[in-house]
Design an enzyme around this catalytic site. Structure first.
Site, PDB file in Angstrom:
ATOM      1  N   ASP A   1      14.541  48.883 134.174  1.00 47.63           N
ATOM      2  CA  ASP A   1      14.818  49.554 135.444  1.00 47.63           C
ATOM      3  C   ASP A   1      15.020  51.036 135.160  1.00 47.63           C
ATOM      4  OD1 ASP A   1      14.905  46.855 136.128  1.00 47.63           O
ATOM      5  OD2 ASP A   1      16.516  47.142 137.603  1.00 47.63           O
TER       6      ASP A   1
ATOM      7  N   LYS B   1      12.214  50.320 143.373  1.00 44.85           N
ATOM      8  CA  LYS B   1      13.595  49.902 143.587  1.00 44.85           C
ATOM      9  C   LYS B   1      14.347  51.036 144.275  1.00 44.85           C
ATOM     10  CE  LYS B   1      17.658  48.712 140.706  1.00 44.85           C
ATOM     11  NZ  LYS B   1      18.114  48.411 139.345  1.00 44.85           N
TER      12      LYS B   1
ATOM     13  N   LYS C   1      12.571  45.943 145.049  1.00 46.86           N
ATOM     14  CA  LYS C   1      13.953  45.582 144.736  1.00 46.86           C
ATOM     15  C   LYS C   1      14.938  46.516 145.426  1.00 46.86           C
ATOM     16  CE  LYS C   1      17.262  45.094 140.900  1.00 46.86           C
ATOM     17  NZ  LYS C   1      17.466  45.188 139.432  1.00 46.86           N
TER      18      LYS C   1
END
Lengths: 303, 489, 290
Positions: free
Chosen positions: A131, A203, A239
């Site tokens: 991430d 995300k 996400k």
């Protein structure tokens, strides 16, 4: 390229998803789906191997009980790079992935070499998923090429690990920026080679900046994903992270995904929730559906 | 490594039925509301009202005849002196109470509206009923401030008002008509549409609950003749009508030269203009809200879409995708987006237009809903491409979920095509460019121009049309004008 | 030896030009002594149609110019009328048995009336329009705008003031006018065209027809290009006729009943509530958010 976004209409559309009434079987199924999509996350300076091991246990078996059909595991455990090895060991053979934040999370205010090394180390330690954070400073100052170039380098550094690109939408502030950043991130990731379904996510947030994920922001990102799919046939994952605390909210997000991207995206392979406290609220609701009575907070282990 | 979760759920996630389960009792005989009481019609005539989603009869509704009209007008006339002389603040207090009671009985009203008219519970719950309450709340506040609305003159009530309303927003239209009229000190006779009388009558109960003086509002259910008798009555000082342009013109002829004040809110064929530089995803939302809201039973429905040529393909793709997410079915299901068509006759009208579109050569794109109920009046939402401006579907008001998509190349062309209609109710403009949006908005012949939005309503916002869409405004300060006579002018 | 005076034959003012009626008919205007004072055109339905055409063509530019400019043009009209007060007073006295003082008063009131309307051109928006506090994230406002061609049916008397007061209200907002002048005394109507022509009123913005009003009611009311009708002093029978025939295109019809005193009261005739029937309220919504 800039795409105009009308904030008021986005907000109205986002609200319309919350008006869907998810009951009975649909609720039961939705809750299980949501549970299976959670990236169970701990990102504190005080995180310990013990805490991560306990989190991993919860990830594999969210609730110790006899329930039919058995509850799914969550999708991944998300930790800092230093704890990746601990998580990797604890999750071995479970099917639950290890996700690691990297690239100088959460600010990203480090030289690119340091950020790339951060990725390389996390991957070496066994992270299935990285991430990353984008360079918001560069983005907001208009240096979008720099941002894109860095994303491409990070993807290369990821090797076979999947990449989730955190836009930190709370710092981008406007929905137009969110859309520009989404398009930019997807294209930058794609520039380094083909993307199989679920290999690249965008995300919303680190969880360290407020506001974190909101439905309007997520909707704009979903629309970017939809347009990219229409253009290329490639499915990018999504996400939302931070701020999704209740099962009800999670169901609203699922409705939004279903009605924006379609049923294909209703899989942990393409949609995740970055959350920690969400898990127990989902379990609480599942229990309510099973037994008819509400659980107390202490009925479930802490995440 | 991709996630290979051991228990990954592969079954498609669908929404289970989510029916509004509260029961609302409906009396088998619904009477007239005259002089503060529910009375049987002197006409002794009744007609059935059905649930358009099931075709089940809900009740027998009284059909007011000449003697009933006489009684209602008399009651309104008798109540007028006292009501019009009551201080504005006192009148306001009644209206505030009405607003409160509508809010308190909102769920009952919403369910009844949905059962009687076929609209989705989502809309009656979130739009119709809250807006109806807002109208009473808004106009209550005007009752003691009328002098400020008409500078340089002295506003006085018009007198006895006959108010004839349509079936598409039954309670909301009743509120649009009654609230400003009562605030200005008039007394009223409301005539609901034949297929949707029930919520208006329940409003009669609210008037009883708040102790509104007898005769200030009278509610006469009935058919077209009832409305005509009412409009023709000598003691009526004001006729307000919402409905078809055809009937509106008839009323203008019938009241010609009588000095009766007339306001008409009639049909439309409103244009939605989509420029290439617009926020397209949001525009598509607006287009969908513009035409499929309330099954398209909306006088200001954005039934003509003009798309700037370069983005036509993208817009059609997105429109199709969005159409695919719409849910048609049981109006009481909270997840229903489009409910039942209001009546069998309206369904026939809409189906006739869809056939004509196909026959005249336009291309039909229609949602296919797998399981529609076997009874009831249903029409899947649709849009047409390859539409010529001369096609019937591009010219006539359909009053159903049918959109005609056409293109344009320049702003001037868009404006002139939008204005090329005898109607002038509403229009939509979609562009991210401020200067362009205001220039186009200025040039459109329409009483309401929604810029980067569509089908928004508010008690404080005037509504009404140009040209053959009628005259007079409802809502806002301008909504007071039809209900006052101005002294000193 | 006495000189033969020339009895003038007045033309109508249509599309910025002085024209004779296509019908070739004329009306003899007799003075109060029963002598022939002038001839005026006996305008026809076809003349009316032509005038509507001119007015319709002039609408876009007249309604499109700024209120400031429109105000200056109307003020110029007042200036020109002021400069020819004597001539207009004499025109009024042609057929009407009133005192010269009353005639002068009528001209003065007409000038003042134009001045009032000149002032409205850039202000009526503020008095008749407003912004609306909707309960959602929108900027919402209501603006008045002109309707198009407005037909004016002037009262028999006051022959000048009645015409000026009725055409001024729709004119000042940007409507264009086809006016049918007083039957009783058509001369002031006829010479008002000269004022229009010399005061920068663009061609077609004001069209003045003389003739027999009753012949034209049906045509005025049924012409679909006419957006509104403003009249005063119509009989009930004619009000029914005009209003019923207006139904086909849903014209905005305003019948006023001004007393003699009212005509001279600028507050009454130039009230914004006489301007309001000939503007359409347009409500504009726009999202308000970043």
């Amino acid at each position: 390229m800039r795409k105009p976004i009308d904030t008021v209409m986005v907000e109205q559309r986002a609200t319309s998803f919350t008006r869907r009434s998810i009951k009975t079987e649909s609720k039961q199924q939705g809750l299980r789906l949501a549970l299976s999509m959670i990236d169970l996350t701990t990102l504190e300076g005080k995180d310990s191997p013990e805490k991560v091991r306990s989190l991993c246990h919860k990830a594999i078996t969210p609730w110790e009980c006899e329930i039919e059909p058995p509850l799914p595991s969550v999708a991944a455990v998300c930790v800092y790079p230093s704890l990746v090895q601990v998580a990797k060991r604890a999750l071995e053979g479970s099917g639950v992935s290890v996700a690691s934040v990297a690239t100088g999370f959460p600010s990203g205010q480090y030289p690119i070499a340091v950020r790339l090394n951060d990725v390389v180390e996390a991957v070496k330690s066994g992270a299935d998923e990285i991430d990353m954070v984008i360079n918001r400073g560069a983005f907001l100052s208009g240096c979008t090429e720099e941002v894109a170039d860095e994303i491409a380098q990070v993807r290369v550094a990821c090797g076979k690990s999947h990449l989730k690109i955190i836009l930190e939408t709370g710092e981008l502030e406007t929905l137009e920026n969110v859309r520009i950043a989404s398009d930019l991130a997807i294209r930058a990731a794609a520039s380094t080679g083909p993307i199989n379904d679920g290999e690249v996510f965008i995300k919303t947030s680190t969880g360290k900046v407020s506001p974190a994920a909101t439905m309007p922001v997520t909707l704009v990102m979903l629309e970017a994903i939809r347009d990219y799919y229409e253009e290329t046939g490639v499915r990018i994952g999504m996400k939302p992270a931070g701020g999704i605390k209740t099962a009800k909210q999670a169901l609203h997000y699922l409705v939004m995904v279903k009605e924006t991207l379609g049923d294909d995206w209703l899989t942990p392979n393409l949609f995740r929730f970055g959350a920690s406290s969400l898990t127990n609220d989902v379990l609480r609701q599942i229990r309510k559906q099973q037994t008819g009575s509400y659980a107390a907070t202490y009925d479930f282990s802490e995440a | 490594m991709a996630t290979t979760n051991k228990n990954q759920n592969t079954a498609k996630w669908e929404y289970s039925p989510a029916l509004e389960s509260t029961k609302v009792t409906i009396e088998s005989k619904s009477k007239l509301f005259i002089g503060g009481k529910f009375v049987s019609p002197k006409s002794r005539s009744w007609f059935a009202t059905v649930n358009p989603a099931t075709e089940a009869k809900l009740a027998d509704v009284a059909c007011a005849g000449k003697a009933d009209v006489e009684a209602a007008v008399k009651a309104a006339k008798t109540a007028l002196p006292k009501w019009s002389r009551l201080s504005g603040t006192e009148r306001a207090k009644y209206l505030y109470r009405v607003a409160r009671r509508i809010q308190e009985r909102a769920r009952e009203f919403a369910i009844l509206e949905t059962i009687d008219g076929g609209k989705p519970i989502k809309e009656s719950r979130d739009i119709d009923i809250p807006l109806a309450a807002q109208h009473f709340f808004y106009y209550a506040g005007w009752a003691d401030k009328l002098a400020y609305a008409f500078p340089g003159s002295t506003p006085a009530p018009v007198g006895v008002c006959a108010q004839i309303i349509p079936w598409n927003f039954p309670l909301l239209m009743a509120a649009w008509k009654l609230a400003p009229a009562l605030a200005c000190g008039n007394t009223c006779i409301l005539k609901p549409a034949e297929t949707t009388s029930l919520t208006a009558l329940r409003l009669g109960e609210v008037f009883q609950e708040v102790g509104l003086p007898e005769g200030v509002v009278n509610i006469l259910t009935g058919e077209g003749d009832t409305g005509r008798l009412l409009a023709q009555h000598n003691a009526v000082n004001k006729v307000a009508f919402t409905g078809s342009t055809e009937v509106g013109k008839l009323l203008m002829r019938e009241t010609a030269g009588t000095g009766k004040k007339l306001t008409l809110e009639l049909g439309g064929k409103s244009a939605n203009i989509l420029f290439a530089d617009a926020a397209i995803d949001q525009a598509v939302e607006g287009i969908v809200a513009g035409i499929y809201f309330n099954q398209g039973h909306v006088c200001c429905a954005g039934s003509r879409l003009f798309v700037e040529e370069p983005i036509l393909e993208e817009v059609i793709y997105k429109l199709k995708q969005r159409l695919g997410t719409l849910r048609v079915g049981d109006p009481l299901d909270k997840n229903t987006d489009l409910g039942a068509i209001n009546s069998r006759s309206q369904l026939k009208v809409v189906e006739g237009y869809i056939r004509s579109g196909v026959k005249e050569g336009a291309q039909l794109h229609q949602l296919t809903t797998k399981r529609l109920p076997s009874k009831g009046f249903w029409c899947n939402p649709c849009f047409f491409t390859d539409v010529q401006p001369s096609h019937t579907i591009a010219r006539e008001e359909i009053f159903g979920p049918v959109l005609s998509v056409m293109t344009f190349r320049t702003p001037e062309e868009a404006i002139s095509r939008a204005n090329n209609s005898p109607y002038g109710l509403a229009a939509g403009v979609w562009t991210d460019k401020g200067a362009k949006i205001f220039e186009v908005a200025k040039k459109l012949d329409a009483g309401i121009v929604w810029c980067n939005t569509y089908n928004k309503f508010d008690a404080s916002s005037p509504f009404g049309g140009f040209k053959e869409s009628g005259f007079g405004r409802e809502g806002g300060m301008h909504g007071l004008r039809p209900y006052v006579r101005l002294g000193g002018v | 030896m006495s000189r033969l005076t020339i009895a003038k034959t007045y033309k109508m003012y249509i599309g910025g030009k002085f024209v004779r009626t296509e019908s070739g008919r004329s009306i003899v205007v007799e003075n109060t002594k029963g002598e022939i004072a002038a001839h005026t055109c006996h305008g026809s339905r076809k003349d009316f149609r032509g005038a509507v055409e001119s007015a319709s063509n002039a609408f876009t530019s007249w309604s499109g110019i700024t209120g400031y400019l429109r105000g200056q043009i109307l003020y110029r009209m007042a200036e020109m009328l002021e400069g020819r007060r004597e001539e207009f007073a004499a025109a009024i006295l042609t057929t009407q048995k009133i005192t010269p003082a009353k005639a002068k008063k009528e001209v003065d009131a007409s000038v003042d009336c134009l001045v009032r309307f000149a002032g409205w051109t850039d202000k009526y928006h503020q008095v008749l329009g407003c912004s609306n506090a909707v309960a959602s994230d929108y900027y919402n406002f209501t603006v008045p705008q002109p309707q198009g061609v407005v037909a004016v049916i002037a009262p028999p008397a006051p022959s000048l003031l009645g015409l000026v007061a009725l055409l001024g209200a729709p004119l000042c907002t940007g409507n264009t006018i086809v006016a049918v002048g007083s039957d009783l005394n058509p001369v002031p109507t006829a010479i008002l065209g000269e004022i229009c022509q010399t005061s920068d009123i663009p061609a077609g913005v004001i069209n003045l027809i003389t003739g027999k009003q009753s012949e034209l009611f049906e045509q005025i009311a049924s012409h679909r290009q006419v957006a509104g009708i403003y009249s005063a002093a119509l009989s009930k029978k004619n009000r029914i006729l005009v209003e019923a025939s207006s139904a086909d295109s849903l014209k905005r019809v305003r019948f006023n009943t001004f007393s003699d005193e009212d005509w001279y009261d600028g507050d009454t005739v130039a009230s914004p509530w006489n301007i309001e029937p000939f503007v359409e309220m347009k409500t504009i919504w726009h999202p308000s958010a970043c």
